[in-house]
Design a protein around this motif. Sequence first.
Motif, PDB file in Angstrom:
ATOM      1  N   HIS A 116       0.807  -1.220   0.000  1.00 19.11           N
ATOM      2  CA  HIS A 116       0.000   0.000   0.000  1.00 19.11           C
ATOM      3  C   HIS A 116       0.844   1.276   0.000  1.00 19.11           C
ATOM      4  N   ASP A 117       2.122   1.150  -0.386  1.00 20.55           N
ATOM      5  CA  ASP A 117       3.003   2.315  -0.551  1.00 20.55           C
ATOM      6  C   ASP A 117       3.136   3.113   0.745  1.00 20.55           C
ATOM      7  N   LEU A 118       2.789   4.404   0.733  1.00 12.72           N
ATOM      8  CA  LEU A 118       2.965   5.220   1.934  1.00 12.72           C
ATOM      9  C   LEU A 118       1.781   5.000   2.869  1.00 12.72           C
ATOM     10  N   VAL A 119       2.078   4.543   4.079  1.00 10.41           N
ATOM     11  CA  VAL A 119       1.019   4.224   5.043  1.00 10.41           C
ATOM     12  C   VAL A 119       1.403   4.725   6.427  1.00 10.41           C
ATOM     13  N   ASP A 120       0.390   4.967   7.244  1.00 15.71           N
ATOM     14  CA  ASP A 120       0.633   5.257   8.655  1.00 15.71           C
ATOM     15  C   ASP A 120       0.993   3.947   9.352  1.00 15.71           C
ATOM     16  N   HIS A 121       2.080   3.946  10.092  1.00 17.48           N
ATOM     17  CA  HIS A 121       2.478   2.760  10.833  1.00 17.48           C
ATOM     18  C   HIS A 121       3.434   3.159  11.945  1.00 17.48           C
ATOM     19  N   THR A 122       3.773   2.207  12.774  1.00 13.23           N
ATOM     20  CA  THR A 122       4.682   2.483  13.880  1.00 13.23           C
ATOM     21  C   THR A 122       5.828   1.495  13.895  1.00 13.23           C
ATOM     22  N   ILE A 123       6.929   1.935  14.491  1.00  8.12           N
ATOM     23  CA  ILE A 123       8.084   1.094  14.783  1.00  8.12           C
ATOM     24  C   ILE A 123       8.123   0.915  16.295  1.00  8.12           C
ATOM     25  N   GLU A 124       8.129  -0.343  16.729  1.00  8.81           N
ATOM     26  CA  GLU A 124       8.060  -0.648  18.159  1.00  8.81           C
ATOM     27  C   GLU A 124       9.365  -1.307  18.613  1.00  8.81           C
ATOM     28  N   VAL A 125       9.970  -0.750  19.637  1.00  6.16           N
ATOM     29  CA  VAL A 125      11.165  -1.361  20.209  1.00  6.16           C
ATOM     30  C   VAL A 125      10.778  -2.685  20.874  1.00  6.16           C
ATOM     31  N   VAL A 126      11.570  -3.725  20.645  1.00  7.46           N
ATOM     32  CA  VAL A 126      11.339  -5.021  21.277  1.00  7.46           C
ATOM     33  C   VAL A 126      11.607  -4.873  22.774  1.00  7.46           C
ATOM     34  N   ALA A 127      10.624  -5.215  23.578  1.00  5.52           N
ATOM     35  CA  ALA A 127      10.713  -4.954  25.017  1.00  5.52           C
ATOM     36  C   ALA A 127      11.966  -5.566  25.643  1.00  5.52           C
ATOM     37  N   GLU A 128      12.295  -6.781  25.230  1.00  4.22           N
ATOM     38  CA  GLU A 128      13.444  -7.474  25.816  1.00  4.22           C
ATOM     39  C   GLU A 128      14.782  -6.853  25.398  1.00  4.22           C
ATOM     40  N   ARG A 129      14.764  -5.991  24.383  1.00  2.00           N
ATOM     41  CA  ARG A 129      16.005  -5.376  23.909  1.00  2.00           C
ATOM     42  C   ARG A 129      16.020  -3.871  24.144  1.00  2.00           C
ATOM     43  N   ALA A 130      15.086  -3.385  24.949  1.00  2.00           N
ATOM     44  CA  ALA A 130      14.932  -1.946  25.144  1.00  2.00           C
ATOM     45  C   ALA A 130      16.139  -1.298  25.808  1.00  2.00           C
ATOM     46  N   ASP A 131      17.007  -2.097  26.418  1.00  2.00           N
ATOM     47  CA  ASP A 131      18.195  -1.533  27.048  1.00  2.00           C
ATOM     48  C   ASP A 131      19.406  -1.537  26.125  1.00  2.00           C
ATOM     49  N   HIS A 132      19.249  -2.016  24.899  1.00  2.00           N
ATOM     50  CA  HIS A 132      20.371  -2.012  23.958  1.00  2.00           C
ATOM     51  C   HIS A 132      20.763  -0.574  23.644  1.00  2.00           C
ATOM     52  N   GLU A 133      22.044  -0.322  23.519  1.00  2.00           N
ATOM     53  CA  GLU A 133      22.525   1.055  23.350  1.00  2.00           C
ATOM     54  C   GLU A 133      21.963   1.749  22.116  1.00  2.00           C
ATOM     55  N   ASP A 153      16.382 -13.962   8.925  1.00  2.00           N
ATOM     56  CA  ASP A 153      16.704 -15.221   9.590  1.00  2.00           C
ATOM     57  C   ASP A 153      16.997 -14.977  11.065  1.00  2.00           C
ATOM     58  N   SER A 154      17.257 -16.063  11.776  1.00  2.00           N
ATOM     59  CA  SER A 154      17.370 -15.991  13.233  1.00  2.00           C
ATOM     60  C   SER A 154      18.730 -15.529  13.735  1.00  2.00           C
ATOM     61  N   LEU A 155      19.679 -15.267  12.846  1.00  2.00           N
ATOM     62  CA  LEU A 155      20.984 -14.788  13.291  1.00  2.00           C
ATOM     63  C   LEU A 155      20.932 -13.326  13.733  1.00  2.00           C
ATOM     64  N   ASN A 156      19.919 -12.609  13.286  1.00  2.00           N
ATOM     65  CA  ASN A 156      19.795 -11.198  13.632  1.00  2.00           C
ATOM     66  C   ASN A 156      19.385 -11.008  15.090  1.00  2.00           C
ATOM     67  N   ASP A 157      19.893  -9.949  15.691  1.00  2.00           N
ATOM     68  CA  ASP A 157      19.419  -9.471  16.983  1.00  2.00           C
ATOM     69  C   ASP A 157      18.430  -8.353  16.680  1.00  2.00           C
ATOM     70  N   VAL A 158      17.149  -8.673  16.727  1.00  2.00           N
ATOM     71  CA  VAL A 158      16.112  -7.714  16.335  1.00  2.00           C
ATOM     72  C   VAL A 158      15.831  -6.765  17.492  1.00  2.00           C
ATOM     73  N   LEU A 159      15.986  -5.476  17.235  1.00  2.00           N
ATOM     74  CA  LEU A 159      15.809  -4.452  18.266  1.00  2.00           C
ATOM     75  C   LEU A 159      14.457  -3.764  18.169  1.00  2.00           C
ATOM     76  N   ALA A 160      13.867  -3.739  16.982  1.00  2.00           N
ATOM     77  CA  ALA A 160      12.563  -3.098  16.793  1.00  2.00           C
ATOM     78  C   ALA A 160      11.843  -3.777  15.637  1.00  2.00           C
ATOM     79  N   THR A 161      10.524  -3.750  15.699  1.00  2.00           N
ATOM     80  CA  THR A 161       9.701  -4.392  14.678  1.00  2.00           C
ATOM     81  C   THR A 161       8.609  -3.446  14.209  1.00  2.00           C
ATOM     82  N   THR A 162       7.951  -3.822  13.126  1.00  2.00           N
ATOM     83  CA  THR A 162       6.753  -3.131  12.659  1.00  2.00           C
ATOM     84  C   THR A 162       5.739  -4.195  12.271  1.00  2.00           C
ATOM     85  N   THR A 163       4.477  -3.909  12.500  1.00  2.00           N
ATOM     86  CA  THR A 163       3.417  -4.882  12.224  1.00  2.00           C
ATOM     87  C   THR A 163       2.614  -4.441  11.011  1.00  2.00           C
TER      88      THR A 163
END
Length: 221
Positions: A116-133, A153-163
Amino acid sequence: MTERGRRALVVRGGWAGHAPEEAAELFVPFLTESGFDVTLEGSLEAYADADFMAEIDLVVQCWTMGEILPDEMRGLRTAVANGTGLAGWHGGVVDSFRLATDYLQLVGGQFAAHPHDLVDHTIEVVAERADHEIVAGVGTIALHSEQYWVLTDSLNDVLATTTIRSREGDPWHEPVVSPAVWTRRWGAGRVFVSTVGHQLADLEIPAVRTVVERGLLWAAR
């Protein structure tokens, strides 16, 4: 012997729609103020120069789509494995060199779609990684821009997600949670990725800029 200062290579080019020169150069003053000697390049040829790359502490890449030659790909992978940091945002790092599987493995994510091209959305910090620098103190980021759906893939340390929500008529039937900010270790090197940054204005949002700037410093040797 005089201690060598840190060096950053900023590579920008590819699809003009992402304003690669302007976007990448938004961060040059920050890199300079952070003590880096910055080299700007408008081609990928530097990646193939092993001696040059061995002296680079951070590669900032802003190169959407395009192709990378085998010797350039080997040079980049070797440099990162030996300790050179790699960092970027949006299509400049996760929609680069679509046919180069070695590159996709290195960065840990591949652009698949921006529904849908340009959309309203949010980026959410992963709660368990919220203390990452990189994301410490960063709250929810609201955007009206492209929302990247990436394959990863699972090798990444994911700090934030979008739904990504499904709308009537969409072929997927439930929300898709896609990584939006991550780090990755590769040999002795570090990789930082943010999928935000379709528009120059996105990169000027204080929280987005903070995440990118911290990510550049985190990735650097």
